[in-house]
Design a protein around this motif. Structure first.
Motif, PDB file in Angstrom:
ATOM      1  N   GLY A 326      40.271   5.302 -25.106  1.00 14.53           N
ATOM      2  CA  GLY A 326      40.840   6.593 -24.722  1.00 14.53           C
ATOM      3  C   GLY A 326      40.107   7.805 -25.241  1.00 14.53           C
ATOM      4  O   GLY A 326      39.871   8.770 -24.508  1.00 14.53           O
ATOM      5  N   LEU A 327      39.704   7.785 -26.521  1.00 11.85           N
ATOM      6  CA  LEU A 327      39.063   8.962 -27.095  1.00 11.85           C
ATOM      7  C   LEU A 327      37.668   9.173 -26.499  1.00 11.85           C
ATOM      8  O   LEU A 327      37.298  10.300 -26.160  1.00 11.85           O
ATOM      9  N   LEU A 328      36.891   8.109 -26.356  1.00 10.92           N
ATOM     10  CA  LEU A 328      35.556   8.261 -25.769  1.00 10.92           C
ATOM     11  C   LEU A 328      35.648   8.780 -24.337  1.00 10.92           C
ATOM     12  O   LEU A 328      34.859   9.640 -23.932  1.00 10.92           O
ATOM     13  N   ARG A 329      36.603   8.284 -23.584  1.00 12.07           N
ATOM     14  CA  ARG A 329      36.751   8.764 -22.206  1.00 12.07           C
ATOM     15  C   ARG A 329      37.043  10.261 -22.194  1.00 12.07           C
ATOM     16  O   ARG A 329      36.495  11.015 -21.382  1.00 12.07           O
ATOM     17  N   ALA A 330      37.889  10.716 -23.116  1.00 14.59           N
ATOM     18  CA  ALA A 330      38.202  12.147 -23.182  1.00 14.59           C
ATOM     19  C   ALA A 330      36.985  12.957 -23.596  1.00 14.59           C
ATOM     20  O   ALA A 330      36.757  14.066 -23.092  1.00 14.59           O
ATOM     21  N   VAL A 331      36.166  12.412 -24.498  1.00 15.74           N
ATOM     22  CA  VAL A 331      34.946  13.107 -24.933  1.00 15.74           C
ATOM     23  C   VAL A 331      33.995  13.276 -23.752  1.00 15.74           C
ATOM     24  O   VAL A 331      33.467  14.378 -23.500  1.00 15.74           O
ATOM     25  N   LEU A 332      33.766  12.216 -23.012  1.00 20.17           N
ATOM     26  CA  LEU A 332      32.843  12.295 -21.876  1.00 20.17           C
ATOM     27  C   LEU A 332      33.391  13.187 -20.770  1.00 20.17           C
ATOM     28  O   LEU A 332      32.639  13.955 -20.154  1.00 20.17           O
ATOM     29  N   ASP A 333      34.691  13.116 -20.530  1.00 24.06           N
ATOM     30  CA  ASP A 333      35.290  13.973 -19.503  1.00 24.06           C
ATOM     31  C   ASP A 333      35.183  15.450 -19.860  1.00 24.06           C
ATOM     32  O   ASP A 333      35.091  16.311 -18.975  1.00 24.06           O
ATOM     33  N   ALA A 334      35.175  15.759 -21.158  1.00 26.92           N
ATOM     34  CA  ALA A 334      35.100  17.161 -21.594  1.00 26.92           C
ATOM     35  C   ALA A 334      33.705  17.746 -21.399  1.00 26.92           C
ATOM     36  O   ALA A 334      33.536  18.970 -21.405  1.00 26.92           O
ATOM     37  N   ARG A 335      32.693  16.896 -21.257  1.00 26.52           N
ATOM     38  CA  ARG A 335      31.302  17.329 -21.096  1.00 26.52           C
ATOM     39  C   ARG A 335      30.939  18.403 -22.127  1.00 26.52           C
ATOM     40  O   ARG A 335      30.565  19.536 -21.778  1.00 26.52           O
ATOM     41  N   PRO A 336      31.034  18.086 -23.401  1.00 26.66           N
ATOM     42  CA  PRO A 336      30.814  19.105 -24.440  1.00 26.66           C
ATOM     43  C   PRO A 336      29.382  19.646 -24.420  1.00 26.66           C
ATOM     44  O   PRO A 336      28.418  18.888 -24.257  1.00 26.66           O
ATOM     45  N   ASP A 337      29.272  20.955 -24.579  1.00 31.31           N
ATOM     46  CA  ASP A 337      27.961  21.606 -24.633  1.00 31.31           C
ATOM     47  C   ASP A 337      27.607  21.989 -26.068  1.00 31.31           C
ATOM     48  O   ASP A 337      26.812  22.892 -26.310  1.00 31.31           O
ATOM     49  N   VAL A 338      28.250  21.308 -27.033  1.00 30.97           N
ATOM     50  CA  VAL A 338      27.904  21.444 -28.450  1.00 30.97           C
ATOM     51  C   VAL A 338      27.592  20.040 -28.957  1.00 30.97           C
ATOM     52  O   VAL A 338      28.066  19.043 -28.392  1.00 30.97           O
ATOM     53  N   PRO A 339      26.774  19.906 -30.005  1.00 30.82           N
ATOM     54  CA  PRO A 339      26.455  18.573 -30.524  1.00 30.82           C
ATOM     55  C   PRO A 339      27.730  17.808 -30.887  1.00 30.82           C
ATOM     56  O   PRO A 339      28.578  18.315 -31.640  1.00 30.82           O
ATOM     57  N   THR A 340      27.858  16.596 -30.357  1.00 27.74           N
ATOM     58  CA  THR A 340      29.096  15.831 -30.495  1.00 27.74           C
ATOM     59  C   THR A 340      28.774  14.397 -30.899  1.00 27.74           C
ATOM     60  O   THR A 340      27.840  13.782 -30.391  1.00 27.74           O
ATOM     61  N   VAL A 341      29.583  13.880 -31.830  1.00 24.25           N
ATOM     62  CA  VAL A 341      29.423  12.521 -32.338  1.00 24.25           C
ATOM     63  C   VAL A 341      30.730  11.766 -32.127  1.00 24.25           C
ATOM     64  O   VAL A 341      31.815  12.316 -32.347  1.00 24.25           O
ATOM     65  N   MET A 342      30.630  10.502 -31.728  1.00 25.03           N
ATOM     66  CA  MET A 342      31.789   9.626 -31.594  1.00 25.03           C
ATOM     67  C   MET A 342      31.639   8.467 -32.583  1.00 25.03           C
ATOM     68  O   MET A 342      30.672   7.717 -32.548  1.00 25.03           O
ATOM     69  N   ALA A 343      32.593   8.335 -33.483  1.00 25.07           N
ATOM     70  CA  ALA A 343      32.565   7.250 -34.466  1.00 25.07           C
ATOM     71  C   ALA A 343      33.942   6.568 -34.474  1.00 25.07           C
ATOM     72  O   ALA A 343      34.919   7.244 -34.769  1.00 25.07           O
ATOM     73  N   PHE A 344      34.032   5.359 -34.117  1.00 24.04           N
ATOM     74  CA  PHE A 344      32.956   4.438 -33.831  1.00 24.04           C
ATOM     75  C   PHE A 344      33.574   3.322 -33.007  1.00 24.04           C
ATOM     76  O   PHE A 344      34.804   3.276 -32.803  1.00 24.04           O
ATOM     77  N   PHE A 345      32.786   2.377 -32.515  1.00 24.16           N
ATOM     78  CA  PHE A 345      33.300   1.170 -31.868  1.00 24.16           C
ATOM     79  C   PHE A 345      32.828  -0.050 -32.643  1.00 24.16           C
ATOM     80  O   PHE A 345      31.677  -0.123 -33.084  1.00 24.16           O
ATOM     81  N   TRP A 346      33.731  -1.002 -32.783  1.00 25.53           N
ATOM     82  CA  TRP A 346      33.360  -2.305 -33.331  1.00 25.53           C
ATOM     83  C   TRP A 346      32.990  -3.192 -32.147  1.00 25.53           C
ATOM     84  O   TRP A 346      33.840  -3.579 -31.351  1.00 25.53           O
ATOM     85  N   ASP A 347      31.699  -3.483 -32.024  1.00 28.15           N
ATOM     86  CA  ASP A 347      31.214  -4.211 -30.850  1.00 28.15           C
ATOM     87  C   ASP A 347      29.919  -4.943 -31.208  1.00 28.15           C
ATOM     88  O   ASP A 347      28.814  -4.462 -30.939  1.00 28.15           O
ATOM     89  N   PRO A 348      30.038  -6.126 -31.846  1.00 22.85           N
ATOM     90  CA  PRO A 348      28.840  -6.846 -32.303  1.00 22.85           C
ATOM     91  C   PRO A 348      27.854  -7.159 -31.182  1.00 22.85           C
ATOM     92  O   PRO A 348      26.632  -7.088 -31.392  1.00 22.85           O
ATOM     93  N   ALA A 349      28.354  -7.497 -29.993  1.00 23.65           N
ATOM     94  CA  ALA A 349      27.448  -7.858 -28.899  1.00 23.65           C
ATOM     95  C   ALA A 349      26.609  -6.670 -28.463  1.00 23.65           C
ATOM     96  O   ALA A 349      25.408  -6.802 -28.192  1.00 23.65           O
ATOM     97  N   THR A 350      27.226  -5.480 -28.396  1.00 25.46           N
ATOM     98  CA  THR A 350      26.474  -4.292 -28.013  1.00 25.46           C
ATOM     99  C   THR A 350      25.459  -3.920 -29.084  1.00 25.46           C
ATOM    100  O   THR A 350      24.340  -3.485 -28.780  1.00 25.46           O
ATOM    101  N   VAL A 351      25.821  -4.083 -30.356  1.00 23.69           N
ATOM    102  CA  VAL A 351      24.857  -3.845 -31.428  1.00 23.69           C
ATOM    103  C   VAL A 351      23.660  -4.778 -31.271  1.00 23.69           C
ATOM    104  O   VAL A 351      22.493  -4.346 -31.388  1.00 23.69           O
ATOM    105  N   ALA A 352      23.912  -6.052 -30.985  1.00 20.27           N
ATOM    106  CA  ALA A 352      22.814  -7.012 -30.831  1.00 20.27           C
ATOM    107  C   ALA A 352      21.896  -6.622 -29.679  1.00 20.27           C
ATOM    108  O   ALA A 352      20.660  -6.728 -29.790  1.00 20.27           O
ATOM    109  N   ARG A 353      22.472  -6.135 -28.597  1.00 19.52           N
ATOM    110  CA  ARG A 353      21.658  -5.725 -27.455  1.00 19.52           C
ATOM    111  C   ARG A 353      20.852  -4.471 -27.794  1.00 19.52           C
ATOM    112  O   ARG A 353      19.713  -4.310 -27.356  1.00 19.52           O
TER     113      ARG A 353
END
Length: 499
Positions: A326-353
């Protein structure tokens, strides 16, 4: 020389989280024994760290560190894991001190108090019952998190119980040292602790229950003043752990007096009255993630940032799994024009890739909703890998200061200009060292969207002039009524003023 056994078998279990705690989860967080425990915890703001410091100034006692372990909050502990860890603890207690004297003079346990175990109604009570069966009449002291769910049968198995007073938790070592001080006084016959607990018969939301500000700060000050005025040994407000769906869940007050049960009773009743007075003010209006992001963006554009947008419903410190979208979707939908960081997702498979792609490589990702779609479907995107780390830090902030955290391998991904941090291991993010590790200077960003809660504020209040808590679906949601409670007594309802 008198001997004391010191041990820790702690966990906070979320009944609505899908991932259960196994032996690996304990081994991968706090896991030490004997002299290794001394070196592991020394200098840390933890219960066992407090014990190490205490006995370095009390050389007349011989401490023996049995298994000390704690798994990061999650779903229930598997029954096999619990039985294996408890068997090790009981065997250590049964073996007696290394000097061959055959008996302990005292036992101290640094616990949490909201452990949930498969097939056990009240795991913390079960643990104490089985410990007491081994140690007999040996004086037993226990320290608990203030989010413990406490019952009178628990207290009846202990000689002294002391809980944290601070939320965020900045007094963990101090709590252990107070418990040990009282325990040793009990051994010496200087005090005769009498403990009383009374439940509030209510689940309290923790998001607005900090003892640093707001209504709970008033209640904490009341308890502190009352306890000092009445000459009590200890007076603790246990806010309880709402996400452990058990009959004994909920807030309570515990008081210990020196041989005077009536004094403890008076303190409990007075403090419960104060809790009831402030109860309704603990429930606050929280914006959705979309509204919170819009608000944060407006503030950041005016140069008044950085702003933290906090999603507590997916906070690993409350047993969630850093997996809701939910939070990441809201961040992307907002299309922020200031430096923005999202922390974090627990996702071992994505880290490996990401590791396989390397710095500068691009991968397709699906973030959130990996474990369950109950809280939303994954966010799909194309991401560029901008940083890879070994995930190892030592906390420098006030929460668990000095304790090492290992997030496994981690990656920073650039998704539509947003920096998104992905980890191999699910641990809380509460310390500045985490962002240093990932090359992120928080003073130079506009918005940090983070899965966190009150512990985060201990280190970051001075960094973020504005923090916006948002209401997002998740296993630790603010809206209790959105969760499928089955075992909490009906007396605990309504959960909110609006319900």
């Amino acid at each position: 020389m008198p001997n004391i056994a010191i041990a820790r078998l702690g966990h906070e279990g979320n009944s609505f989280a899908s991932i259960k705690a196994t032996l690996d989860d304990f081994r991968n967080f706090e896991w030490a024994k004997g002299e290794e425990a001394v070196s592991f915890y020394r200098g840390s703001n933890t219960e066992i760290g407090g014990a190490v410091a205490f006995f370095e100034t009390h050389p007349e006692w011989q401490p023996t560190y049995l298994r000390c372990t704690f798994a990061t909050p999650s779903g229930e502990v598997t029954r096999d894991t619990y039985e294996e860890l408890l068997a090790e603890l009981l065997a250590g207690l049964a073996a007696g001190p290394p000097d061959g004297s055959g008996r302990w003079d005292a036992v101290y346990l640094g616990q949490h108090g909201a452990m949930q175990v498969e097939g056990i109604d009240h795991a913390d009570h079960d643990l104490l019952t089985r410990v007491r069966a081994v140690i007999g009449e040996t004086p037993l002291g226990v320290s608990y998190d203030l989010h413990a769910n406490i019952t009178q049968p628990q207290l009846d198995l202990c000689d002294i119980v002391v809980g944290y007073k601070c939320h965020p938790h900045t007094d963990m070592a101090e709590t252990a040292q107070k418990c040990l001080t009282l325990l040793l006084q009990r051994v010496a016959g200087k005090i005769r602790p009498v403990g009383v607990v009374r439940p509030m018969h209510a689940l309290l939301p923790s998001i607005n229950a900090r003892t640093t500000d707001g209504p709970m700060a008033e209640a904490a000050a009341f308890a502190r003043g009352f306890g000092e005025g009445a000459g009590l040994l200890d007076l603790t407000i246990y806010q309880g752990y709402a996400y452990g769906d058990r009959p004994h869940a909920g807030a309570s007050v515990v008081a210990y007096a020196d041989g005077d049960a009536a004094a403890a009773e008076r303190a409990v009743e007075a403090t419960l009255g104060e809790l009831r007075r402030i109860r309704d003010r603990l429930f606050i209006a929280m914006p959705t993630a979309d509204v919170g992001m819009a608000r944060a963006l407006g503030i950041a554009r005016q140069g008044q940032g950085p702003v933290a947008v906090i999603d507590s419903a997916d906070y690993p410190g409350a047993g969630a799994n850093a997996d809701t979208p939910g939070l990441l979707r809201a961040v992307l939908d907002a299309r922020p024009d200031v430096p923005t960081v999202m922390a974090f997702f627990w996702d071992p498979a994505t880290v490996a890739r990401a590791v396989e792609a390397g710095i500068g490589g691009e991968i397709e990702v699906a973030l959130g909703g990996r474990l369950t779609s109950d809280f939303g479907s994954p966010v799909t995107a194309r991401a560029r890998v901008t940083r890879l780390t070994d995930g190892r830090i030592v906390n420098t902030g006030p929460f668990c200061n000095g304790l090492a955290f290992d997030y496994g391998q981690t990656a920073v991904l650039d998704i539509e200009g947003i920096q998104v941090i992905i980890t191999e291991t699910c641990l809380t993010v509460t310390d500045p060292s985490f962002f240093d590790l990932h090359g992120i200077d928080l003073s130079r960003i506009g918005i940090l969207a983070i899965k966190a809660k009150n512990q985060f504020r201990a280190a970051f209040t001075s960094v973020f002039p504005t923090m916006i808590d948002v209401d997002v679906p998740g296993p630790a949601a603010y809206d209790f009524a959105s969760l499928p409670f089955r075992r909490v007594p009906r007396s605990h309802f309504p959960f909110t003023r609006e319900a």
